[in-house]
Design a protein around this motif. Structure first.
Motif, PDB file in Angstrom:
ATOM      1  N   ARG A  37       0.816  -1.228   0.000  1.00 37.52           N
ATOM      2  CA  ARG A  37       0.000   0.000   0.000  1.00 37.52           C
ATOM      3  C   ARG A  37       0.845   1.272   0.000  1.00 37.52           C
ATOM      4  NH1 ARG A  37      -4.260   1.685   4.796  1.00 37.52           N
ATOM      5  NH2 ARG A  37      -4.707   3.774   4.020  1.00 37.52           N
ATOM      6  N   TYR A  38       1.750   1.397   0.937  1.00 44.75           N
ATOM      7  CA  TYR A  38       2.504   2.650   1.070  1.00 44.75           C
ATOM      8  C   TYR A  38       3.482   2.848  -0.082  1.00 44.75           C
ATOM      9  CZ  TYR A  38       0.166   2.822   5.495  1.00 44.75           C
ATOM     10  OH  TYR A  38      -0.822   2.846   6.453  1.00 44.75           O
ATOM     11  N   TYR A  44       2.444   6.597  -6.788  1.00 40.11           N
ATOM     12  CA  TYR A  44       1.344   7.268  -7.484  1.00 40.11           C
ATOM     13  C   TYR A  44       1.227   8.749  -7.105  1.00 40.11           C
ATOM     14  CZ  TYR A  44      -3.330   7.915  -9.445  1.00 40.11           C
ATOM     15  OH  TYR A  44      -4.403   8.354 -10.168  1.00 40.11           O
ATOM     16  N   ASN A  45       1.239   9.035  -5.808  1.00 39.99           N
ATOM     17  CA  ASN A  45       0.984  10.406  -5.350  1.00 39.99           C
ATOM     18  C   ASN A  45       2.220  11.301  -5.341  1.00 39.99           C
ATOM     19  OD1 ASN A  45      -1.782   9.987  -4.890  1.00 39.99           O
ATOM     20  ND2 ASN A  45      -1.377   9.120  -2.889  1.00 39.99           N
ATOM     21  N   GLU A  46       3.336  10.770  -4.907  1.00 42.64           N
ATOM     22  CA  GLU A  46       4.525  11.610  -4.745  1.00 42.64           C
ATOM     23  C   GLU A  46       5.446  11.597  -5.960  1.00 42.64           C
ATOM     24  OE1 GLU A  46       6.427  10.869  -0.997  1.00 42.64           O
ATOM     25  OE2 GLU A  46       4.504  10.808   0.049  1.00 42.64           O
ATOM     26  N   LEU A  47       5.541  10.455  -6.621  1.00 51.15           N
ATOM     27  CA  LEU A  47       6.441  10.357  -7.769  1.00 51.15           C
ATOM     28  C   LEU A  47       5.707  10.435  -9.108  1.00 51.15           C
ATOM     29  CD1 LEU A  47       8.803   7.555  -6.395  1.00 51.15           C
ATOM     30  CD2 LEU A  47       9.155  10.033  -6.359  1.00 51.15           C
ATOM     31  N   ASP A  48       4.388  10.567  -9.048  1.00 50.45           N
ATOM     32  CA  ASP A  48       3.532  10.716 -10.239  1.00 50.45           C
ATOM     33  C   ASP A  48       3.695   9.591 -11.262  1.00 50.45           C
ATOM     34  OD1 ASP A  48       2.317  13.073  -9.342  1.00 50.45           O
ATOM     35  OD2 ASP A  48       3.998  14.277 -10.059  1.00 50.45           O
ATOM     36  N   TYR A  49       3.871   8.367 -10.784  1.00 50.27           N
ATOM     37  CA  TYR A  49       3.912   7.215 -11.680  1.00 50.27           C
ATOM     38  C   TYR A  49       2.512   6.976 -12.229  1.00 50.27           C
ATOM     39  CZ  TYR A  49       8.602   5.428 -10.503  1.00 50.27           C
ATOM     40  OH  TYR A  49       9.955   5.241 -10.366  1.00 50.27           O
ATOM     41  N   SER A  50       2.421   6.555 -13.473  1.00 48.18           N
ATOM     42  CA  SER A  50       1.128   6.217 -14.067  1.00 48.18           C
ATOM     43  C   SER A  50       0.701   4.837 -13.570  1.00 48.18           C
ATOM     44  CB  SER A  50       1.225   6.195 -15.586  1.00 48.18           C
ATOM     45  OG  SER A  50       2.029   5.106 -16.015  1.00 48.18           O
ATOM     46  N   LEU A  51      -0.573   4.523 -13.762  1.00 45.69           N
ATOM     47  CA  LEU A  51      -1.074   3.213 -13.351  1.00 45.69           C
ATOM     48  C   LEU A  51      -0.353   2.104 -14.111  1.00 45.69           C
ATOM     49  CD1 LEU A  51      -4.914   3.903 -13.138  1.00 45.69           C
ATOM     50  CD2 LEU A  51      -3.306   3.688 -11.252  1.00 45.69           C
ATOM     51  N   GLY A  52      -0.084   2.334 -15.387  1.00 41.81           N
ATOM     52  CA  GLY A  52       0.623   1.350 -16.196  1.00 41.81           C
ATOM     53  C   GLY A  52       2.035   1.108 -15.694  1.00 41.81           C
ATOM     54  N   LEU A  72      -6.511   1.069  -9.801  1.00 47.32           N
ATOM     55  CA  LEU A  72      -7.228   2.327  -9.589  1.00 47.32           C
ATOM     56  C   LEU A  72      -8.298   2.184  -8.515  1.00 47.32           C
ATOM     57  CD1 LEU A  72      -7.682   5.267 -10.394  1.00 47.32           C
ATOM     58  CD2 LEU A  72      -9.254   4.447 -12.154  1.00 47.32           C
ATOM     59  N   THR A  73      -9.031   1.074  -8.532  1.00 46.56           N
ATOM     60  CA  THR A  73     -10.063   0.830  -7.527  1.00 46.56           C
ATOM     61  C   THR A  73      -9.461   0.786  -6.129  1.00 46.56           C
ATOM     62  OG1 THR A  73     -11.395  -0.418  -9.112  1.00 46.56           O
ATOM     63  CG2 THR A  73     -11.856  -0.795  -6.771  1.00 46.56           C
ATOM     64  N   ARG A  74      -8.302   0.132  -6.002  1.00 45.39           N
ATOM     65  CA  ARG A  74      -7.666   0.039  -4.693  1.00 45.39           C
ATOM     66  C   ARG A  74      -7.120   1.385  -4.241  1.00 45.39           C
ATOM     67  NH1 ARG A  74      -9.482  -3.405  -1.276  1.00 45.39           N
ATOM     68  NH2 ARG A  74      -8.052  -3.731   0.411  1.00 45.39           N
ATOM     69  N   LEU A  75      -6.565   2.158  -5.166  1.00 43.77           N
ATOM     70  CA  LEU A  75      -6.082   3.503  -4.823  1.00 43.77           C
ATOM     71  C   LEU A  75      -7.230   4.365  -4.305  1.00 43.77           C
ATOM     72  CD1 LEU A  75      -3.623   4.101  -7.770  1.00 43.77           C
ATOM     73  CD2 LEU A  75      -3.012   4.168  -5.348  1.00 43.77           C
ATOM     74  N   LYS A  76      -8.375   4.293  -4.962  1.00 42.32           N
ATOM     75  CA  LYS A  76      -9.553   5.050  -4.506  1.00 42.32           C
ATOM     76  C   LYS A  76     -10.007   4.573  -3.133  1.00 42.32           C
ATOM     77  CE  LYS A  76     -11.429   6.238  -9.030  1.00 42.32           C
ATOM     78  NZ  LYS A  76     -12.547   6.016  -9.964  1.00 42.32           N
ATOM     79  N   TYR A  77      -9.972   3.269  -2.917  1.00 43.86           N
ATOM     80  CA  TYR A  77     -10.355   2.712  -1.621  1.00 43.86           C
ATOM     81  C   TYR A  77      -9.431   3.232  -0.521  1.00 43.86           C
ATOM     82  CZ  TYR A  77     -11.062  -0.749   2.060  1.00 43.86           C
ATOM     83  OH  TYR A  77     -11.293  -1.355   3.271  1.00 43.86           O
ATOM     84  N   TRP A  78      -8.137   3.217  -0.784  1.00 39.20           N
ATOM     85  CA  TRP A  78      -7.178   3.710   0.210  1.00 39.20           C
ATOM     86  C   TRP A  78      -7.360   5.205   0.465  1.00 39.20           C
ATOM     87  CZ3 TRP A  78      -2.729   0.826  -2.660  1.00 39.20           C
ATOM     88  CH2 TRP A  78      -2.710  -0.516  -2.269  1.00 39.20           C
ATOM     89  N   ASP A  80     -10.195   6.809   0.249  1.00 45.89           N
ATOM     90  CA  ASP A  80     -11.408   6.910   1.066  1.00 45.89           C
ATOM     91  C   ASP A  80     -11.102   6.598   2.526  1.00 45.89           C
ATOM     92  OD1 ASP A  80     -12.928   7.644  -1.103  1.00 45.89           O
ATOM     93  OD2 ASP A  80     -13.809   5.652  -1.405  1.00 45.89           O
ATOM     94  N   LEU A  81     -10.266   5.591   2.756  1.00 44.71           N
ATOM     95  CA  LEU A  81      -9.878   5.263   4.135  1.00 44.71           C
ATOM     96  C   LEU A  81      -9.144   6.420   4.778  1.00 44.71           C
ATOM     97  CD1 LEU A  81      -8.510   1.586   4.022  1.00 44.71           C
ATOM     98  CD2 LEU A  81     -10.644   2.391   5.018  1.00 44.71           C
ATOM     99  N   LYS A  82      -8.265   7.030   4.016  1.00 46.32           N
ATOM    100  CA  LYS A  82      -7.470   8.151   4.520  1.00 46.32           C
ATOM    101  C   LYS A  82      -8.368   9.333   4.896  1.00 46.32           C
ATOM    102  CE  LYS A  82      -3.559  11.028   3.177  1.00 46.32           C
ATOM    103  NZ  LYS A  82      -2.627  11.355   2.104  1.00 46.32           N
ATOM    104  N   SER A  83      -9.368   9.600   4.067  1.00 48.78           N
ATOM    105  CA  SER A  83     -10.250  10.751   4.332  1.00 48.78           C
ATOM    106  C   SER A  83     -11.175  10.497   5.532  1.00 48.78           C
ATOM    107  CB  SER A  83     -11.074  11.082   3.090  1.00 48.78           C
ATOM    108  OG  SER A  83     -11.969  10.033   2.782  1.00 48.78           O
ATOM    109  N   LYS A  84     -11.433   9.220   5.855  1.00 46.11           N
ATOM    110  CA  LYS A  84     -12.301   8.898   6.991  1.00 46.11           C
ATOM    111  C   LYS A  84     -11.543   8.954   8.318  1.00 46.11           C
ATOM    112  CE  LYS A  84     -15.549   6.046   4.457  1.00 46.11           C
ATOM    113  NZ  LYS A  84     -16.104   4.705   4.250  1.00 46.11           N
ATOM    114  N   GLU A  85     -10.208   8.923   8.257  1.00 47.63           N
ATOM    115  CA  GLU A  85      -9.411   8.931   9.490  1.00 47.63           C
ATOM    116  C   GLU A  85      -9.368  10.279  10.139  1.00 47.63           C
ATOM    117  OE1 GLU A  85      -5.638   7.394   8.231  1.00 47.63           O
ATOM    118  OE2 GLU A  85      -6.342   5.343   8.337  1.00 47.63           O
TER     119      GLU A  85
END
Length: 85
Positions: A37-38, A44-52, A72-78, A80-85
């Motif tokens: 996950r991390y 994805y977020n810090e190094l701007d790697y594409s999904l591919g 992409l689905t898992r990134l969105k899920y994570w 969402d978890l982050k925003s709920k914390e």
């Protein structure tokens, strides 16, 4: 003469079933991506790697094959978890 309360009789004789929706909401699906996950979030977020690119990285470095849509689905899920914390 004693009257029978039908509702009371139903409650005592028929056990209540579980609410399937509440059970389903509590269950959490574990993904094979979760251990990374991390690393994935950093790529994805810090190094701007594409999904591919992350998909290729997962296959080459971790031996995991996933589709971009799964990633992409898992990134969105994570997120969402982050925003709920």
């Amino acid at each position: 003469m004693k009257t029978l309360n039908l509702d009371h009789l139903k409650e005592t004789l028929i056990p209540k079933s579980h609410d399937h929706n509440s059970l389903r909401q509590k269950r959490r699906y574990n993904s094979k991506l979760d251990p990374y996950r991390y690393e994935i979030l950093t790529l994805y977020n810090e190094l701007d790697y594409s999904l591919g690119t992350i998909q290729i990285w997962l296959h080459e470095k971790k031996g995991i094959r996933v589709s971009r849509s799964t990633l992409l689905t898992r990134l969105k899920y994570w997120e969402d978890l982050k925003s709920k914390e």
